[in-house]
Design an enzyme around this catalytic site. Structure first.
Site, PDB file in Angstrom:
ATOM      1  N   CYS A 120      -6.649  -5.822  -7.487  1.00 42.85           N
ATOM      2  CA  CYS A 120      -6.594  -5.191  -5.933  1.00 42.85           C
ATOM      3  C   CYS A 120      -5.906  -5.710  -5.432  1.00 42.85           C
ATOM      4  O   CYS A 120      -5.331  -5.631  -4.054  1.00 42.85           O
ATOM      5  CB  CYS A 120      -8.127  -4.525  -5.510  1.00 42.85           C
ATOM      6  SG  CYS A 120      -9.321  -5.331  -5.560  1.00 42.85           S
ATOM      7  N   HIS A 121      -5.618  -7.286  -6.246  1.00 46.06           N
ATOM      8  CA  HIS A 121      -5.770  -8.489  -5.002  1.00 46.06           C
ATOM      9  C   HIS A 121      -4.241  -8.250  -5.063  1.00 46.06           C
ATOM     10  O   HIS A 121      -4.096  -9.435  -3.938  1.00 46.06           O
ATOM     11  CB  HIS A 121      -6.192  -9.920  -5.440  1.00 46.06           C
ATOM     12  CG  HIS A 121      -5.615  -9.866  -6.751  1.00 46.06           C
ATOM     13  ND1 HIS A 121      -6.488  -9.399  -8.079  1.00 46.06           N
ATOM     14  CD2 HIS A 121      -4.460 -10.673  -7.781  1.00 46.06           C
ATOM     15  CE1 HIS A 121      -5.556  -9.656  -9.352  1.00 46.06           C
ATOM     16  NE2 HIS A 121      -5.067 -10.701  -8.895  1.00 46.06           N
ATOM     17  N   ASN A 151     -12.941  -0.926  -4.850  1.00 44.26           N
ATOM     18  CA  ASN A 151     -12.382  -1.383  -6.821  1.00 44.26           C
ATOM     19  C   ASN A 151     -14.062  -2.201  -6.445  1.00 44.26           C
ATOM     20  O   ASN A 151     -14.288  -3.254  -6.201  1.00 44.26           O
ATOM     21  CB  ASN A 151     -11.308  -1.936  -6.135  1.00 44.26           C
ATOM     22  CG  ASN A 151     -11.346  -2.676  -7.832  1.00 44.26           C
ATOM     23  OD1 ASN A 151     -11.461  -2.292  -8.384  1.00 44.26           O
ATOM     24  ND2 ASN A 151     -10.794  -3.792  -8.003  1.00 44.26           N
ATOM     25  N   TYR A 192       0.803  -1.411   0.097  1.00 42.29           N
ATOM     26  CA  TYR A 192       0.160  -0.234  -0.413  1.00 42.29           C
ATOM     27  C   TYR A 192       1.128   1.186  -0.525  1.00 42.29           C
ATOM     28  O   TYR A 192       0.598   2.415  -0.233  1.00 42.29           O
ATOM     29  CB  TYR A 192      -1.025   0.097   1.163  1.00 42.29           C
ATOM     30  CG  TYR A 192      -1.633  -1.218   1.380  1.00 42.29           C
ATOM     31  CD1 TYR A 192      -3.556  -0.975   0.236  1.00 42.29           C
ATOM     32  CD2 TYR A 192      -1.901  -2.103   1.903  1.00 42.29           C
ATOM     33  CE1 TYR A 192      -4.131  -2.203   0.129  1.00 42.29           C
ATOM     34  CE2 TYR A 192      -2.533  -3.441   1.884  1.00 42.29           C
ATOM     35  CZ  TYR A 192      -3.859  -2.983   0.972  1.00 42.29           C
ATOM     36  OH  TYR A 192      -4.611  -4.226   1.136  1.00 42.29           O
ATOM     37  N   GLU A 238      -1.376 -16.497  -9.808  1.00 43.25           N
ATOM     38  CA  GLU A 238      -0.758 -15.943 -11.173  1.00 43.25           C
ATOM     39  C   GLU A 238       0.596 -16.846 -10.833  1.00 43.25           C
ATOM     40  O   GLU A 238       1.347 -15.865 -12.166  1.00 43.25           O
ATOM     41  CB  GLU A 238      -0.992 -14.229 -10.770  1.00 43.25           C
ATOM     42  CG  GLU A 238      -2.044 -13.614 -11.316  1.00 43.25           C
ATOM     43  CD  GLU A 238      -2.243 -12.119 -11.019  1.00 43.25           C
ATOM     44  OE1 GLU A 238      -1.287 -11.458 -10.475  1.00 43.25           O
ATOM     45  OE2 GLU A 238      -3.786 -11.824 -11.492  1.00 43.25           O
TER      46      GLU A 238
END
Length: 177
Positions: A139-140, A131, A108, A166
């Site tokens: 946002c993950h 979001n 962040y 991912e």
């Protein structure tokens, strides 16, 4: 302005897609305005999603096609018309989220630095949590300063699953249907 929605299955549970249509004298524009997970924090009331829409029509068909490719490990960046409603600061945060590469994370604080607001990590976190188009606006991919998983509207389990997915890259057998 009118809204429609459709619900699809994914490897991470049902997703509600919301389309927003605006028209003026010269044109009609339809864009994706929401992608919400089941039990998502800050999920708007169902009545704001509009009438059920046809998943074979715009923008749902293309969204479903791209999500299917993403979940199959074939797509790492989405290219969809989006209509994100929020404050100017929230929209700046959401725009910056789209610049975080697939399989990578930022804290962040790092995201706040990128926005030129180094003391705004908490405000970045709040905007991140609001979001309206999860997964597509990734946002993950935002984590705590130590790399820890902190907050996610879809739940920390889903956040971990998306980040693990991912990190591993292509996962045969994960398809959207």
């Amino acid at each position: 302005m009118s809204r429609t929605h459709t619900v699809i299955d994914s490897p991470y549970g049902q997703l509600t897609l919301v389309a927003d249509e605006t028209a003026d004298e010269t044109a009609t524009e339809i864009a994706l305005a929401g992608l919400y997970m089941t039990d998502q924090r800050h999920r708007p009331a169902e009545e704001t999603f509009g009438a059920p829409g046809d998943p074979d029509e715009s923008p749902f068909a293309e969204t479903i096609r791209q999500l299917s490719r993403y979940f199959a490990g074939e797509l790492t960046e989405f290219d969809l018309p989006l209509r994100l409603s929020g404050t100017p600061f929230q929209r700046r945060v959401w725009s910056e989220l789209q610049r975080i590469p697939y399989g990578e994370t930022l804290s962040y604080g790092q995201l706040a630095d990128r926005l030129g607001r180094p003391t705004a990590a908490r405000a970045v976190g709040l905007a991140n949590g609001k979001n309206p188009v999860g997964i597509i606006v990734p946002c993950h991919r935002v984590v705590g300063s130590t790399g820890s998983l902190t907050g996610y509207g879809g739940g920390l389990d889903r956040k971990r699953q998306l980040l693990d997915f991912e990190a591993r890259g292509r996962q045969p057998g994960l398809q959207l249907f």
